[in-house]
Design a protein around this motif. Structure first.
Motif, mmCIF file in Angstrom:
data_model
loop_
_atom_site.group_PDB
_atom_site.id
_atom_site.type_symbol
_atom_site.label_atom_id
_atom_site.label_comp_id
_atom_site.label_asym_id
_atom_site.label_seq_id
_atom_site.Cartn_x
_atom_site.Cartn_y
_atom_site.Cartn_z
ATOM 1 N N TYR A 101 -4.682 2.171 6.922
ATOM 2 C CA TYR A 101 -3.940 0.846 6.955
ATOM 3 C C TYR A 101 -3.520 0.649 8.232
ATOM 4 C CZ TYR A 101 -3.919 1.631 1.971
ATOM 5 O OH TYR A 101 -4.296 2.076 0.521
ATOM 6 N N SER A 144 -5.518 -4.068 5.786
ATOM 7 C CA SER A 144 -6.227 -2.728 5.338
ATOM 8 C C SER A 144 -7.525 -2.650 5.630
ATOM 9 C CB SER A 144 -6.046 -3.100 3.487
ATOM 10 O OG SER A 144 -6.721 -1.887 3.050
ATOM 11 N N PHE A 146 0.755 -1.282 0.008
ATOM 12 C CA PHE A 146 0.019 0.079 0.124
ATOM 13 C C PHE A 146 0.888 1.354 -0.137
ATOM 14 C CE2 PHE A 146 0.604 -0.498 4.553
ATOM 15 C CZ PHE A 146 0.455 0.986 5.098
ATOM 16 N N ARG A 170 -5.667 6.315 4.429
ATOM 17 C CA ARG A 170 -5.646 5.963 3.139
ATOM 18 C C ARG A 170 -5.194 7.159 2.220
ATOM 19 N NH1 ARG A 170 -7.476 1.535 0.799
ATOM 20 N NH2 ARG A 170 -8.458 -0.301 2.324
#
Length: 432
Positions: free
Chosen positions: A343, A338, A302, A411
Motif C-alpha cells: 500500500y 493500492s 485498507f 499488504r
C-alpha cells in the motif's frame, strides 16, 4: 598487443584509486564532486591510453580510450562527455593529423550525443540496466567505427585484430561497470552499518534514562498544576503556565525517545488505515487551521496489523513536519494507492522544501531542519516505526515548491508470532 594490455592496466589502476578515495572520503559525494572526479579520472585514463597505443598501420592506431570515455561520460554526464571529447580531439591533433584523426572526430562525436540521451536513465538504473546501456553505447560506437574505417577512411586493419580489440573493449566496459557498482554498493553498506551503530547507541541510551526522567517530570507537572489552581496572583499564574508548557514539551521529547528506543509493539491490533488517517487529520486540524493550510484527502480502506499508539505517533510526526514546513499557509494533500504487494500513502505539502543533502539526512540522529526549535527525534521515530512494519519511506522535494513523503506498507504484516484476528472485535490474540 602488449600496448592494449598496458591500457587495461591503466584502467584497473584508476578503478583501484577510486575504491581507495571512496573509503577515505566519509561524506556523501555531491553531484558536482562526482562530475569533477569523473572528468579527471577519464582524462588521466584517456591520456595514458592514447600515449601508449598499438599501431596497426600508417595513420591508424588502436587503444581502449573509448572505455574510460564512455564510463566517465555516463557517470559524469553530458558536460563531462563534451569536455573529454574536446581533449581527445586536441590530443589526437597533437599526435598527428591523418586519416585516423578525422575518423576520431567522426566516431567519437557520437558519445556526447548518446550520453545526453542515456544519462538520466543510466544514473537511476540498477546494475543490470547500467550494464545494458553501457554495452549498447559501445556496440553502437564500434559499429559506427567499423563503417567509417571500412567505407570512408579505409584502414585495412586485419579482421582478427579488429575483433580482438573490440572484444577487449567490451570486456573492459563490463568490468568497469561491475567494479564501479560494487564500489557504490560497498559505500552504501558501510554507511548503513554506521547508521545502525549510531541508532543502537542512541536506543540504549534513550531506554536507560527516559523512564527515570519521565517519572520526575510527571511529579513536577502535577505539583505545578496544583500551584496554578491555588495561585491568585495573575503574574505568578502566567509564570507557572510557562513552566507547565515547557514541562509538556519535555514530556513530548521523552515520549519520542521512548518510542525510538522501544518501537516493539505492546498491543497488536488490526487497524483500518482510512479511519486511522482521518483521525490523525482531525488531531492536526487546529494547527493546520491556525496556519491557513488547506487539507485535501483521497483515502480508501485498507488494513494493517500493528500497535496503534506507536504508528499514530509516527504519522503524527510526519503530518506535523509537513504543516510546520508551510508557515505562510499552503496545501496538504494526503492520498492512498493500492499496489500488488504493498500500500502507498502519500503526504504532500507545498512548503519550503529541502535540498538533496537534507533529504539524505532525514531520520538520522541529531538532524533537524527546524534549527534550535527541533530535536530530529520526530523523523527518527517515524523512520524507525515504518521500518518495524517492514515498510519504507521515500522522500522527494524541491526548494520553495514542497515535499512529498511516500510511505510504502506491505499488504501482510510479518511477525515471529502467529496472529489470529477476531473479526467481531478487530483485536489480535497471540499464540506463543
Amino acid at each position: 598487443m602488449y600496448a592494449i594490455l598496458i591500457n587495461v592496466l591503466f584502467l584497473l589502476v584508476v578503478l583501484l584509486i577510486t575504491q581507495h578515495i571512496i573509503e577515505i572520503y566519509t561524506k556523501k559525494p555531491t553531484r558536482k564532486l562526482i562530475k569533477i572526479y569523473s572528468f579527471l579520472a577519464g582524462l588521466i585514463s584517456i591520456f595514458f591510453c592514447m600515449t601508449f597505443p598499438f599501431s596497426v598501420n600508417e595513420g591508424f592506431i588502436v587503444d581502449i580510450r573509448i572505455v574510460p570515455f564512455i564510463m566517465a561520460s555516463l557517470y559524469g554526464g553530458p558536460l563531462v562527455s563534451v569536455g573529454l571529447y574536446v581533449f581527445i580531439v586536441l590530443y589526437r591533433f597533437v599526435i598527428g593529423v591523418d586519416f585516423g584523426f578525422w575518423g576520431t572526430i567522426l566516431n567519437y562525436s557520437v558519445i556526447p550525443l548518446l550520453t545526453f540521451i542515456c544519462f538520466k536513465r543510466f544514473i537511476k538504473s540498477e546494475t543490470t540496466h547500467k550494464l545494458l546501456i553501457s554495452l549498447s553505447v559501445i556496440i553502437f560506437h564500434l559499429s559506427l567505427g567499423y563503417f567509417i574505417y571500412s567505407n570512408i577512411f579505409v584502414s585495412h586493419t586485419p579482421l582478427n585484430i579488429t575483433l580482438l580489440g573490440n572484444l577487449i573493449k567490451i570486456i573492459c566496459i563490463i568490468l568497469c561497470v561491475l567494479t564501479l557498482e560494487r564500489i557504490r554498493m560497498n559505500y552504501q553498506i558501510r554507511n548503513k552499518i554506521v547508521d545502525i551503530e549510531k541508532m543502537e547507541i542512541l536506543s540504549h541510551l534513550s531506554a536507560s534514562i527516559s523512564h527515570e526522567i519521565r517519572n520526575g517530570l510527571t511529579g513536577a507537572k502535577g505539583f505545578m498544576q496544583l500551584l496554578k489552581e491555588n495561585e491568585g496572583d495573575l503574574q505568578k499564574q502566567k509564570y507557572i503556565g510557562i513552566a507547565l508548557d515547557e514541562l509538556e514539551r519535555s514530556e513530548i521529547i521523552i515520549r519520542d525517545f521512548l518510542t525510538f528506543a522501544k518501537p516493539a509493539p505492546e498491543k497488536i491490533e488490526k487497524i483500518n488505515m482510512e479511519h486511522f488517517l482521518n483521525y490523525i487529520i482531525e488531531l492536526v486540524s487546529p494547527i493546520s487551521n491556525m496556519n491557513s493550510i488547506e487539507v485535501k484527502k483521497s483515502l480508501s480502506p485498507f488494513w494493517i496489523i500493528g500497535d496503534r499508539r506507536i504508528i499514530q505517533q509516527a504519522f503524527l510526526n510526519i503530518f506535523k513536519n509537513a504543516i510546520e514546513a508551510m508557515p505562510n499557509g499552503g496545501q496538504l494533500v494526503i492520498s492512498m494507492k493500492s499496489h500488488k504487494n504493498m500500500y502507498e500513502i502519500s503526504i504532500e505539502d507545498t512548503g519550503v522544501g529541502m535540498d538533496r543533502e537534507q533529504i539524505e539526512r532525514l531520520g538520522k540522529p541529531y538532524f533537524t531542519t527546524k534549527g534550535q526549535k527541533g530535536t530530529g527525534l520526530g523523523m527518527m521515530v517515524a523512520y524507525r516505526v515504518i521500518e518495524e512494519l517492514n515498510g519504507k519511506i521515500k522522500v522527494t522535494s524541491q526548494i520553495g515548491k514542497g515535499t512529498t513523503f511516500t510511505i510504502y506498507l506491505p499488504r501482510s504484516f510479518h511477525n515471529s508470532e502467529n496472529v489470529i484476528i477476531d473479526p467481531s472485535v478487530c483485536n489480535v490474540k497471540h499464540n506463543k
